[in-house]
Design an enzyme around this catalytic site. Structure first.
Site, PDB file in Angstrom:
ATOM      1  N   HIS A 205     -35.755  93.970   6.491  1.00  0.00           N
ATOM      2  CA  HIS A 205     -36.892  93.587   5.644  1.00  0.00           C
ATOM      3  C   HIS A 205     -38.100  93.403   6.566  1.00  0.00           C
ATOM      4  CE1 HIS A 205     -34.051  92.467   2.433  1.00  0.00           C
ATOM      5  NE2 HIS A 205     -35.086  92.344   1.630  1.00  0.00           N
ATOM      6  N   GLU A 208     -43.471  93.157   4.510  1.00  0.00           N
ATOM      7  CA  GLU A 208     -43.575  92.727   3.109  1.00  0.00           C
ATOM      8  C   GLU A 208     -44.598  91.596   3.039  1.00  0.00           C
ATOM      9  OE1 GLU A 208     -40.068  90.793   1.682  1.00  0.00           O
ATOM     10  OE2 GLU A 208     -40.581  91.020  -0.428  1.00  0.00           O
TER      11      GLU A 208
HETATM   12  O1  LIG Z   1     -37.856  90.754  -1.045  1.00  0.00           O
HETATM   13  C1  LIG Z   1     -37.237  89.951  -0.339  1.00  0.00           C
HETATM   14  N1  LIG Z   1     -37.729  89.612   0.879  1.00  0.00           N
HETATM   15  C2  LIG Z   1     -37.075  88.767   1.712  1.00  0.00           C
HETATM   16  N2  LIG Z   1     -35.935  88.162   1.370  1.00  0.00           N
HETATM   17  C3  LIG Z   1     -35.423  88.440   0.158  1.00  0.00           C
HETATM   18  C4  LIG Z   1     -36.028  89.322  -0.724  1.00  0.00           C
HETATM   19  N3  LIG Z   1     -35.290  89.372  -1.848  1.00  0.00           N
HETATM   20  C5  LIG Z   1     -34.246  88.558  -1.660  1.00  0.00           C
HETATM   21  N4  LIG Z   1     -34.328  87.977  -0.451  1.00  0.00           N
HETATM   22  C6  LIG Z   1     -33.424  86.994   0.124  1.00  0.00           C
HETATM   23  C7  LIG Z   1     -33.015  85.920  -0.868  1.00  0.00           C
HETATM   24  C8  LIG Z   1     -31.544  86.089  -1.028  1.00  0.00           C
HETATM   25  O2  LIG Z   1     -30.864  84.868  -1.222  1.00  0.00           O
HETATM   26  C9  LIG Z   1     -31.150  86.735   0.280  1.00  0.00           C
HETATM   27  C10 LIG Z   1     -29.815  87.425   0.296  1.00  0.00           C
HETATM   28  O3  LIG Z   1     -29.709  88.414  -0.689  1.00  0.00           O
HETATM   29  O4  LIG Z   1     -32.223  87.623   0.537  1.00  0.00           O
HETATM   30 ZN   LIG Z   2     -35.080  92.636  -0.505  1.00  0.00          ZN
END
Ligand SMILES: O=c1[nH]cnc2c1ncn2[C@H]1C[C@H](O)[C@@H](CO)O1
Ligand SMILES: [Zn+2]
Length: 359
Positions: A205, A208
């Site tokens: 990730h 973002e």
């Molecule tokens: O879009 C995202 N950005 C960063 N972290 C995220 C995003 N969507 C979910 N998460 C995190 C929250 C969840 O608890 C974790 C594991 O799936 O990943």
């Molecule tokens: Zn994600």
């Protein structure tokens, strides 16, 4: 002319970025919460569905992430993890998804005493249940998992080891997620090193809630094979009247075909994009980046792959051939053996689109 929703739903789709704990059925949350005595912010499934979508719609990634407290809270036992994984597979299969890599963070599922390995085993069983039932229903789907280490935690190397240990159980790769600002990918360098030494696959990730330095670290220092979101890559591109000037980092990513796992609705909710129509995916796809379309969190974003494609088709006038191109991009980018990927493209995706008049 707009593509009919039913055509988009029937079209074979490949999903590389979907969180297991971001896609629960509201009714399942209600039932599991009652079993474990977890207090929910809304009593019934419909109110809960609205609560998630509204609470996640804040324009802030940090607040968006707070909503996951209520999904992870009810995913602490083998039976709950197995059920949620199986239902995820069935919901995606019903939406026309033929291949998914579902991601989740095992360290968030140990509160009732499970070990990391037991948690992974429960999800592996749930995926198998879902695949078997979906095939029986006439919607075959391949479901694999990606293990996440939360970027603020200190257990990333342990999760990387877990991912390597379970690679034969359909664990396709490793990721880091959670709040981005203040937690650069290099903080978890040892974990990425472990994956690479074992010839594993990495998606991160990045780009973002934070910009180019995060993407640069992910690709150049941590060895990311794909980028989760990567929307801020647009900061390295200047669109001009007669084309675009592409910076060195963006050029590298385009030249080496590093896949971008773009999640339009989620990005609008967390403030990474102002609207789907203004989402950088339009420019990045036009400039030939390896762009893929994803849901991120179907519950929080009240979305599906069909809805994401419908929104993009409306915003950028995409036809079914373009949806097919984006789908083949995703299939090519899967952490799935090359011969299997080719078979998926040739035997499932291309005939599926041909049957709908595309390709
Ligand atoms: O879009 C995202 N950005 C960063 N972290 C995220 C995003 N969507 C979910 N998460 C995190 C929250 C969840 O608890 C974790 C594991 O799936 O990943
Ligand atoms: Zn994600």
């Amino acid at each position: 002319m707009a593509i009919a929703t039913e055509i988009l739903r029937q079209a074979p789709k490949v999903l590389l970025h979907d969180h297991l704990d971001g896609g629960l059925r509201p009714q399942t949350i209600v039932e599991l919460a009652a079993e474990v005595g977890h207090q929910l912010p809304a009593a019934d499934a419909e109110s809960l569905r609205h609560w998630f979508a509204e609470s996640a719609d804040s324009g802030s990634l940090v607040r968006y992430l707070e909503t996951f407290d209520h999904t992870t809270a009810v995913m602490q036992t083998p039976s709950a993890l197995r059920r949620v994984a199986a239902e995820m597979v069935l919901d995606l299969a019903a939406d026309g998804v033929v291949y998914v890599e579902s991601r989740w963070a095992p360290e968030q599922h140990l509160r009732a005493g499970l070990t990391l390995d037991e948690a992974v085993d429960a999800v592996t069983e749930g995926l198998a249940d879902g695949m078997a039932e979906a095939a029986d229903d006439g919607h075959p789907i391949i479901a694999r998992q990606l293990l996440i280490a939360m970027r603020h935690a200190s257990s990333a190397t342990e999760i990387a080891e877990l991912a390597v240990r379970h690679r034969k159980d359909g664990v396709a790769g490793f990721d880091i997620a959670g709040a981005e600002a203040g937690y650069p990918p290099t903080r978890q360098l040892a974990a990425f090193d472990h994956i690479k030494r074992n010839n594993g696959y990495i998606t991160i990730h990045a780009g973002e809630a934070f910009g180019l330095p995060s993407i640069w670290e992910a690709v150049q220092l941590c060895g990311a094979n794909r980028l989760g979101h990567g929307v801020r890559l647009i900061d390295d591109i200047e669109v001009t009247a007669d084309g675009a000037t592409v910076g060195d980092l963006a050029g590298y990513i385009r030249n080496l075909r590093v896949p971008l796992e773009m999640c339009p609705s989620s990005n609008v909710q967390t403030g990474a994009a102002r609207s789907v129509a203004e989402h950088p995916i339009g420019t990045l796809a036009r400039l030939g980046f390896r762009v893929t379309v994803n849901t991120d969190n179907r519950l929080m974003s009240d979305t599906t792959m069909t809805k994401e494609f419908a929104a993009l088709a409306a915003a950028f006038d995409y036809d079914l051939d373009y949806v097919r191109w984006l789908t083949i991009n995703a299939a090519k980018s899967a952490f799935y053996p090359h011969p299997d990927r080719l078979r998926l493209i040739e035997d499932v995706i291309k005939p599926g689109y041909a049957a709908l008049g595309a390709g």
